[in-house]
Design an enzyme around this catalytic site. Structure first.
Site, PDB file in Angstrom:
ATOM      1  N   LYS A  57       3.207  23.368  24.543  1.00  0.00           N
ATOM      2  CA  LYS A  57       3.282  22.596  23.695  1.00  0.00           C
ATOM      3  C   LYS A  57       3.912  21.602  23.195  1.00  0.00           C
ATOM      4  CE  LYS A  57      -1.748  24.777  21.556  1.00  0.00           C
ATOM      5  NZ  LYS A  57      -1.549  25.551  20.635  1.00  0.00           N
ATOM      6  N   ASP A  86       2.131   5.406   2.974  1.00  0.00           N
ATOM      7  CA  ASP A  86       1.398   4.719   2.989  1.00  0.00           C
ATOM      8  C   ASP A  86      -0.005   4.862   3.150  1.00  0.00           C
ATOM      9  OD1 ASP A  86       1.081   5.623   5.656  1.00  0.00           O
ATOM     10  OD2 ASP A  86       0.985   3.186   6.449  1.00  0.00           O
ATOM     11  N   ASP A  95       1.148  -1.604   0.151  1.00  0.00           N
ATOM     12  CA  ASP A  95       0.314   0.232   0.008  1.00  0.00           C
ATOM     13  C   ASP A  95       0.702   1.233  -0.119  1.00  0.00           C
ATOM     14  OD1 ASP A  95       0.977  -0.114   2.863  1.00  0.00           O
ATOM     15  OD2 ASP A  95      -0.939   0.156   3.638  1.00  0.00           O
TER      16      ASP A  95
END
Length: 350
Positions: free
Chosen positions: A275, A330, A225
């Site tokens: 963050k 992918d 894939d």
């Protein structure tokens, strides 16, 4: 003969500039020189990848990854002698210098040896259920899901054929007949395709036990894939240069925490970070395995590739990582498929 100026970089260049020179010239090497063209060193694709794995930034000086004592040939050397140097040192390029150390040309393996097709066998895992792409995969196996009108697996096979690979084994299970009818024996793609038919699901490594003969050389193994522009030949060469038992293609993946992180010790706040993000290398579904590594794969049993690599690591075998810098995606989820649709024409120049 190759024009070495296409991959020339100054000694004050960054690792990023050397990487760009390697990619743009397709000579797979950067020749580092002084202003007077005197050789300072060389940088290969492998040097840069090892630097990345060691945590180096692409903005650091090229000298941090440069080989300062490369194999060189003197002007006037016989091509057969240069070919022997490449064979002895397991390299594919040799700078040619004059008596003063000034670079006069770059000899590559293609300059001294007739190019041949790659004999490396390729195994593509194309038997998955494609559960995360339902309902698209209810009536179509994931490898035949189209991106801009071309099945995912067909684009991958085109890449392999263009790079000289010829022997391909497709491991099939879910809706296998559709895949076999589409690709047949591979003649339309200049390939020789055989099928490894899974009677039950065998995971991402188990189908290797279905190979009809024990390979005598390394095997390139790919998830079915993938959409990528990576040069698989470079991966195989890197594996050989590392004298590895197994090599895994890896990608950088950044994980960001969407909140401010609070550090606490003895109920007191000792620091705050807004963050923060962490960067990891993740498995890209691309591998090269020595024949001896395949002996670890059990017969007729579900077995995933991470299990195989862990066995080899535990056994203290040489296991290498190959950072992939080229386009790679992918197709696992609907979002991946949508992104691939948007990127396809530009990435694959269709």
């Amino acid at each position: 003969m190759s024009d070495w100026h296409d991959c020339q970089v100054p000694s004050d260049a960054s690792i990023r500039e050397a990487m760009q020179a390697i990619e743009e010239s397709e000579l797979r090497i950067a020749v580092v020189t002084t202003a007077a063209d005197k050789l300072r060193g060389v940088v290969t694709d492998g040097d840069i990848r090892r630097g990345i794995l060691d945590g180096l930034s692409l903005e650091q000086p090229v000298e941090d990854v440069m080989n300062e004592d490369p194999v060189v040939a003197r002007r006037g050397s016989d091509p057969e002698r240069i070919a022997q140097l490449m064979t002895d040192h397991r390299i594919h390029q040799v700078p040619v210098v004059d008596a003063s150390g000034r670079v006069v040309r770059l000899m590559t393996i293609d300059d001294v040896v007739d190019p041949e097709e790659r004999s490396t066998p390729v195994v593509i895992m194309a038997g998955g259920l494609g559960t995360r792409l339902r309902p698209i995969t209810d009536d179509c196996p994931k490898p035949l899901v189209e991106v801009e009108g071309v099945p995912i697996l067909e684009t991958l096979l085109e890449q392999l054929a263009a790079q000289g690979f010829r022997r391909v084994y497709l491991s099939v299970n879910y809706k296998a007949q559709m895949i076999e009818e589409h690709f047949g024996e591979g003649a339309d793609w200049g390939l020789q395709i055989e099928y490894l038919r899974e009677e039950k699901r065998l995971g991402t490594a188990g189908p290797l036990s279905l190979l009809p003969d024990q390979p005598t050389e390394p095997v390139l193994v790919l998830n079915g894939d993938l959409m990528t522009t990576m040069n698989f030949g470079r991966l195989v060469d890197f594996h050989d240069e590392q004298a590895a038992m197994a090599t895994m293609g890896v990608r950088r993946h950044r994980v960001e925490i969407p909140y401010g992180v609070v550090e606490i010790e003895d109920r007191r706040i000792t620091g705050l970070e807004e963050k923060p993000s962490e960067e990891y290398f993740v498995n890209a579904g691309v591998y090269v395995l020595e024949p001896a590594a395949l002996e670890q794969v059990p017969d007729d049993a579900f077995f995933d590739m991470p299990e195989l690599f862990q066995l080899l690591v535990d056994d203290e075998r040489a296991v290498s990582a190959y950072p992939i810098q080229k386009y790679w995606r992918d197709i696992a989820h609907q979002d991946d498929l949508q992104r691939a649709q948007a990127e396809f024409n530009q990435v694959f120049d269709k």
